[in-house]
Design an enzyme around this catalytic site. Structure first.
Site, short mmCIF file in Angstrom:
data_model
loop_
_atom_site.label_atom_id
_atom_site.label_comp_id
_atom_site.label_asym_id
_atom_site.label_seq_id
_atom_site.Cartn_x
_atom_site.Cartn_y
_atom_site.Cartn_z
N GLU A 434 0.85 -1.20 -0.04
CA GLU A 434 -0.04 -0.06 -0.09
C GLU A 434 0.94 1.27 -0.03
O GLU A 434 0.62 2.16 0.78
CB GLU A 434 -0.63 -0.11 1.09
CG GLU A 434 -2.16 -0.28 1.17
CD GLU A 434 -2.89 -0.04 -0.33
OE1 GLU A 434 -3.29 -1.18 -1.07
OE2 GLU A 434 -2.85 1.03 -0.87
C1 LIG Z 1 2.52 -9.68 0.35
C2 LIG Z 1 2.21 -8.54 -0.76
C3 LIG Z 1 1.10 -8.02 -0.95
C4 LIG Z 1 0.88 -7.05 -1.99
N1 LIG Z 1 -0.47 -6.87 -2.33
C5 LIG Z 1 -0.70 -6.12 -3.52
C6 LIG Z 1 -1.91 -6.01 -4.07
O1 LIG Z 1 -3.31 -6.51 -3.88
N2 LIG Z 1 -2.07 -5.06 -5.28
C7 LIG Z 1 -1.05 -4.60 -5.96
O2 LIG Z 1 -1.02 -3.76 -6.83
N3 LIG Z 1 0.03 -4.38 -5.26
C8 LIG Z 1 0.44 -5.38 -4.06
N4 LIG Z 1 1.77 -5.53 -3.69
C9 LIG Z 1 2.77 -4.91 -4.00
C10 LIG Z 1 3.34 -3.78 -3.25
O3 LIG Z 1 2.37 -2.47 -2.89
C11 LIG Z 1 4.51 -3.18 -3.53
O4 LIG Z 1 5.59 -4.02 -3.27
C12 LIG Z 1 5.15 -2.00 -3.01
O5 LIG Z 1 4.38 -0.86 -3.08
C13 LIG Z 1 6.58 -1.76 -3.09
O6 LIG Z 1 6.98 -1.71 -4.55
P1 LIG Z 1 8.48 -2.45 -4.96
O7 LIG Z 1 8.07 -3.89 -4.46
O8 LIG Z 1 8.30 -2.48 -6.31
O9 LIG Z 1 9.27 -1.83 -4.12
P2 LIG Z 1 10.14 -0.78 -4.92
O10 LIG Z 1 9.43 0.14 -5.48
O11 LIG Z 1 11.27 -1.40 -5.81
O12 LIG Z 1 10.96 -0.10 -3.59
C14 LIG Z 1 12.07 -0.73 -3.03
C15 LIG Z 1 12.48 0.16 -1.75
O13 LIG Z 1 12.93 1.33 -2.64
C16 LIG Z 1 12.40 2.76 -1.91
N5 LIG Z 1 11.78 3.53 -2.76
C17 LIG Z 1 11.51 3.39 -4.19
N6 LIG Z 1 11.31 4.58 -4.82
C18 LIG Z 1 11.28 5.39 -3.78
C19 LIG Z 1 11.31 6.84 -3.84
N7 LIG Z 1 10.86 7.64 -4.97
N8 LIG Z 1 11.80 7.43 -2.66
C20 LIG Z 1 12.19 7.07 -1.60
N9 LIG Z 1 12.32 5.65 -1.63
C21 LIG Z 1 11.93 4.78 -2.70
C22 LIG Z 1 11.00 1.83 -1.28
O14 LIG Z 1 10.49 2.68 -0.13
C23 LIG Z 1 11.56 0.44 -0.92
O15 LIG Z 1 12.27 0.66 0.40
C24 LIG Z 1 1.98 -6.47 -2.58
C25 LIG Z 1 3.24 -6.85 -2.17
C26 LIG Z 1 3.18 -7.92 -1.22
C27 LIG Z 1 4.70 -8.20 -0.80
#
Ligand SMILES: Cc1cc2nc3c(=O)[nH]c(=O)nc-3n(C[C@H](O)[C@H](O)[C@H](O)COP(=O)(O)OP(=O)(O)OC[C@H]3O[C@@H](n4cnc5c(N)ncnc54)[C@H](O)[C@@H]3O)c2cc1C
Length: 591
Positions: A434
């Site tokens: 989220e």
């Molecule tokens: C169990 C689970 C359930 C989920 N359920 C859903 C769902 O129902 N629907 C859905 O669409 N998604 C879902 N997600 C996805 C989830 O919302 C994303 O994993 C999350 O938003 C982070 O995106 P990412 O994994 O690509 O991490 P990244 O975006 O790659 O982030 C990696 C790290 O970099 C940091 N970061 C990235 N960009 C920035 C920035 N601009 N400034 C500062 N820090 C930054 C982040 O804070 C994080 O610490 C789920 C994920 C999991 C693991």
């Protein structure tokens, strides 16, 4: 393993004395939400959470999920719990009677939702996402789509999902690639989504996916993303279910926690999709779902903390050891000062977080229903400011609280049988999904503070000062709160005055800013609750809960509130130490 018992007294104090449920109930639109009705709803939900949903938590964690040719197979016990949830009308509390809802305040549904999340967070994600889908469709969908989909989602016969994330697009949704092509009056959706919570299952006969995708000629970035409703099964003109719509769970993730919540890779292949809202405005539409979902995830932080606290308290009472200081006989470990410190840290953070979360959710109700348009706008800005704090702070402290829960169990916490480890594992997702807490913190300093030059924050701090000025039974605590409010003002000034000169500043201090505001706001909420508790006592109410609230508040002010000084010092030190290390220096020791 301890049963879950919903903390109904604490919920009621937060609902009535913090989040203003009594004022909402006096509005004609909420005339059914009388005191008696609210009590009946909370008591019955507490029973279902304890007797029906709670017992599925451990079994779900141990059984986990399977994917076979029929799709995702959930633990058997989830089906009965879900049927009782749907048959009890629990998913319909806050929704529009026109579509089968009960027209109760959203705020009331939040305390009921807390119970499902405490009882079984993995299971509770299914209702949580369905409610988000209802909110999104209620605001953005055409009347035709609303007529077809809302009644079944509200009744719980169908479930909803949120499909944003792709392999290359998580925090950065500008990279969404899922494709939408027009085909007459609808669209065809093709692409892959990852990490989709409850993306497939057999708890309901149909699943309504809300999917972000882009048309071939859409502008690049977030301005070219649209939102589509893609059902698992198409719906015939008479409302019966039609053809399978190629929404396939390709795999399920093996995860650290929430083992019984299917996190699916979803494949869409020429699937029929219906546009929700305007073309290329998908992200804005999805935000109506995401904002409340963010409050929902903050609420999950409170809920899992409550469950971990109850479990730890139970263990601390049952584990007998040699006499503690001041005692002659062997007795429970809860007599030890350090165990009490841990228990009270868990309790104080959880109760502060609950009051803050309910307070923000109450503002959402007022932002829709207050008579005065100016007040509606003010409440909207208040809720918007508090949303990232609720999501970020409550899910951060959930890590601390569930970890303390393990610690209180000693070695038995680290092995699985007690269930303490499950809460710790389950809680770990909360700061990630989220919108990660890094993104929440950026939202708080950027959109919610810099963009309005600190106006919404100033208004919240004014409310805190009004509590201080009102005096009351706890003048020493009020003085401490006043000093903490000054600290938030100093932090705000660092942010407002330094960001133009140092573009790295907002990102570098954002997390500490969010934690500072959460810690101080939590103190404010507890102080107000302690004052209400003292007043109820003075009116003759004799309940140990009221005395306990005052002790909990004093503990928070002595042992947790002082953290604000550390956050302020870190904020004042600016961005230099955070940003000065070069990329090469990071790994210089082993390269
Ligand atoms: C169990 C689970 C359930 C989920 N359920 C859903 C769902 O129902 N629907 C859905 O669409 N998604 C879902 N997600 C996805 C989830 O919302 C994303 O994993 C999350 O938003 C982070 O995106 P990412 O994994 O690509 O991490 P990244 O975006 O790659 O982030 C990696 C790290 O970099 C940091 N970061 C990235 N960009 C920035 C920035 N601009 N400034 C500062 N820090 C930054 C982040 O804070 C994080 O610490 C789920 C994920 C999991 C693991």
């Amino acid at each position: 393993m301890a049963d879950y018992n919903a903390p109904v007294k604490d919920m009621k104090l937060a609902l009535n004395h913090i989040a203003r449920l009594t004022e909402l109930s006096s509005m004609p639109v909420f005339e059914d939400a009388s005191d008696d009705m609210v009590s009946a709803i909370l008591d019955e939900a507490a029973r279902v959470a304890r007797d029906v949903v709670g017992p599925t938590n451990w079994e779900g964690d141990q059984t986990g999920l399977k994917l076979d040719e029929s799709g995702v197979v959930c633990p058997e016990c989830f089906h009965d719990a879900y049927s009782q949830y749907a048959e009890g009308g629990w998913g319909s509390l806050q929704f529009d009677p026109e579509f089968g809802g009960q027209g109760m305040p959203y705020l009331l549904s939040v305390s009921v939702m807390e119970m499902w999340q405490s009882a079984n967070m993995a299971w509770g994600l299914c209702p949580l996402l369905s409610q988000g889908a209802v909110e999104c469709l209620s605001i953005n969908a055409s009347d035709e789509l609303k007529g077809i989909y809302l009644p079944k989602l509200i009744s719980g016969e169908w479930a909803g999902t949120m499909n944003l994330t792709e392999g290359g697009a998580g925090s950065d949704l500008s990279q969404v690639r899922c494709k939408a092509e027009q085909d007459g009056d609808h669209y065809r959706i093709t692409g892959e989504k990852i990490f989709i919570t409850w993306g497939d299952h057999s708890l309901t006969e149909n699943i309504v996916h809300l999917v972000l995708a882009r048309l071939p000629d859409a502008p690049p970035g977030v301005r070219g993303i649209s939102l589509f409703l893609v059902p698992k099964y198409l719906v015939n003109a008479d409302g019966s279910l039609g053809e399978y719509n190629n929404t396939k769970p390709l795999s399920i993730e093996h995860k650290l926690g929430i083992h019984a919540s299917p996190t699916c890779v979803m494949g869409f292949e020429n699937s029929v999709g219906y546009l929700v809202g305007e073309l290329n405005r998908g992200l804005a539409c999805m935000f109506t779902m995401m904002n409340n979902a963010r409050l929902g995830v903050g609420l999950q932080g409170v809920a899992i903390s409550e469950r971990a606290y109850q479990q730890a308290l139970n263990f601390a009472n049952e584990r007998i050891q040699s006499p503690a200081v001041g005692h002659k006989e062997p007795g429970p470990i809860m007599r030890h000062g350090d165990v009490r410190r841990m228990l009270l840290t868990m309790k104080a953070l959880t109760e502060a977080g609950r009051a803050l979360t309910y307070d923000a959710c109450g503002s959402i109700d007022f932002s829709h229903h207050a008579e005065d348009p100016e007040r509606r706008e003010k409440e909207k800005a208040r809720a918007a400011l508090l949303t990232p704090v609720v999501k970020g702070w409550c899910t951060e402290f959930a890590q601390e609280v569930t970890s303390l829960g393990v610690q209180i169990h000693g070695g038995m916490g680290y092995v699985e049988e007690t269930g303490a480890a499950q809460h710790f594992r389950d809680a770990r997702i909360l700061p990630i999904y989220e919108g990660t807490n890094g993104i929440q913190a950026l939202d708080l300093v950027g959109r919610k503070t810099l963009m309005d030059k600190g106006e919404a924050l100033a208004s919240l701090l004014e409310e805190m000062r009004a509590t201080v000025a009102a005096g009351g039974a706890f003048s020493a605590l009020a003085a401490q709160l006043e000093a903490a409010v000054v600290a938030v003002e100093q932090a705000r000034d660092v942010l407002l005055s330094g960001s133009a000169e140092d573009p790295q500043l907002p990102g570098a201090i954002a997390y500490n800013f969010m934690m500072l505001l959460g810690t101080v706001a939590g103190a404010w909420e507890l102080l107000r609750q302690a004052e209400s508790a003292a007043e109820l006592q003075s009116q003759g109410e004799d309940d140990p809960y009221l005395a306990a609230k005052q002790v909990t508040t004093r503990f928070y002010f002595a042992q947790i509130l002082p953290r604000y000084m550390g956050y302020l010092e870190m904020i004042k030190s600016g961005s230099a130490t955070i940003t000065e290390m070069s990329d090469a220096q990071y790994a210089s020791a082993w390269q």
